[in-house]
Motif scaffolding. Structure first.
Motif, PDB file in Angstrom:
ATOM      1  N   HIS A  13       0.691  -1.091  -0.158  1.00  0.00           N
ATOM      2  CA  HIS A  13      -0.040  -0.091   0.019  1.00  0.00           C
ATOM      3  C   HIS A  13       0.924   1.352  -0.139  1.00  0.00           C
ATOM      4  N   PHE A  14       1.920   1.100   0.788  1.00  0.00           N
ATOM      5  CA  PHE A  14       2.749   2.407   0.885  1.00  0.00           C
ATOM      6  C   PHE A  14       3.488   2.587  -0.552  1.00  0.00           C
ATOM      7  N   ARG A  15       3.833   1.482  -1.419  1.00  0.00           N
ATOM      8  CA  ARG A  15       4.585   1.594  -2.390  1.00  0.00           C
ATOM      9  C   ARG A  15       3.539   2.273  -3.639  1.00  0.00           C
ATOM     10  N   GLN A  16       2.275   1.885  -3.295  1.00  0.00           N
ATOM     11  CA  GLN A  16       1.540   2.313  -4.418  1.00  0.00           C
ATOM     12  C   GLN A  16       0.894   3.553  -4.250  1.00  0.00           C
ATOM     13  N   THR A  17       0.838   4.203  -2.929  1.00  0.00           N
ATOM     14  CA  THR A  17       0.278   5.276  -2.666  1.00  0.00           C
ATOM     15  C   THR A  17       1.343   6.712  -2.875  1.00  0.00           C
ATOM     16  N   LYS A  18       2.454   6.110  -1.784  1.00  0.00           N
ATOM     17  CA  LYS A  18       3.577   7.339  -1.756  1.00  0.00           C
ATOM     18  C   LYS A  18       4.605   7.070  -2.912  1.00  0.00           C
ATOM     19  N   SER A  20       4.810   5.962  -5.668  1.00  0.00           N
ATOM     20  CA  SER A  20       4.210   5.902  -7.205  1.00  0.00           C
ATOM     21  C   SER A  20       4.209   7.389  -7.591  1.00  0.00           C
ATOM     22  N   THR A  21       4.254   8.423  -6.447  1.00  0.00           N
ATOM     23  CA  THR A  21       4.406   9.775  -6.843  1.00  0.00           C
ATOM     24  C   THR A  21       5.941  10.349  -6.932  1.00  0.00           C
ATOM     25  N   ARG A  52       2.460  18.819  -2.687  1.00  0.00           N
ATOM     26  CA  ARG A  52       1.762  17.892  -3.209  1.00  0.00           C
ATOM     27  C   ARG A  52       2.499  17.129  -4.386  1.00  0.00           C
ATOM     28  N   GLY A  56       6.218  12.151  -2.716  1.00  0.00           N
ATOM     29  CA  GLY A  56       7.007  10.998  -2.594  1.00  0.00           C
ATOM     30  C   GLY A  56       8.541  11.262  -2.463  1.00  0.00           C
TER      31      GLY A  56
END
Length: 163
Positions: A13-18, A20-21, A52, A56
């Motif tokens: 989940h961390f990899r997908q949300t943070k 990825s940005t 924003r 990441g």
């Protein structure tokens, strides 16, 4: 085993949300977009947009500074490893009371011994000053970068909707 599944879920989940940005280094360190803001309103707008856009990258900066702080403070690293390792070892190898001589040693006794030794060790490692150093240095780097970087062209069209 249940903890491993939850940990892998949190990491994914961390990899997908943070992560990825994450912007590429060429965009994060683009010296052509560096300029001084005209006024406080411009600086505030830049900080809002860039935090924003580069969230990441800023998280990665904080993590790198945290690793740097722990490496510079080996006593803190030892204290953290001692407490964490002791907790894991007690859970793994001493779930049931043990008979040693004429004494019974319970898991509660082992935890008490771990904290009696580990907490003073942690106190001498000065985690509070390390935490405040981390907060201050990351705030200076992140706010400095966010203020100096001009927002990209896409920021002009951020509030507009398509047909």
């Amino acid at each position: 085993m249940e903890y491993v599944g939850k940990a892998s879920e949190v990491i994914s989940h961390f990899r997908q949300t943070k992560l990825s940005t994450l912007k590429p280094p060429q965009e994060f360190f683009d010296h052509r977009q560096i300029s001084r803001p005209k006024d406080l309103n411009d600086a505030t707008t830049r900080i809002t947009y860039n935090t924003r856009a580069f969230s990441g990258n800023y998280l990665l900066v904080i993590l790198l500074l945290a690793v740097y702080a722990i490496i510079l403070n080996p006593l803190l690293l030892i204290a953290i490893l001692f407490l964490f390792g002791g907790f894991v070892l007690i859970n793994k190898y001493a779930p049931e009371p043990m008979q040693v001589g004429n004494r019974v040693i319970t898991q509660k006794t082992l935890y008490a011994a771990l904290f009696v030794i580990g907490l003073p060790l942690l106190w001498f490692a000065s985690p509070v000053s390390t935490f405040f150093w981390l907060v201050g240095s990351s705030a200076i780097l992140i706010v400095g970068h966010a203020v100096l970087m001009e927002p990209g062209v896409e920021s002009e069209y951020q509030g507009l909707e398509g047909p």
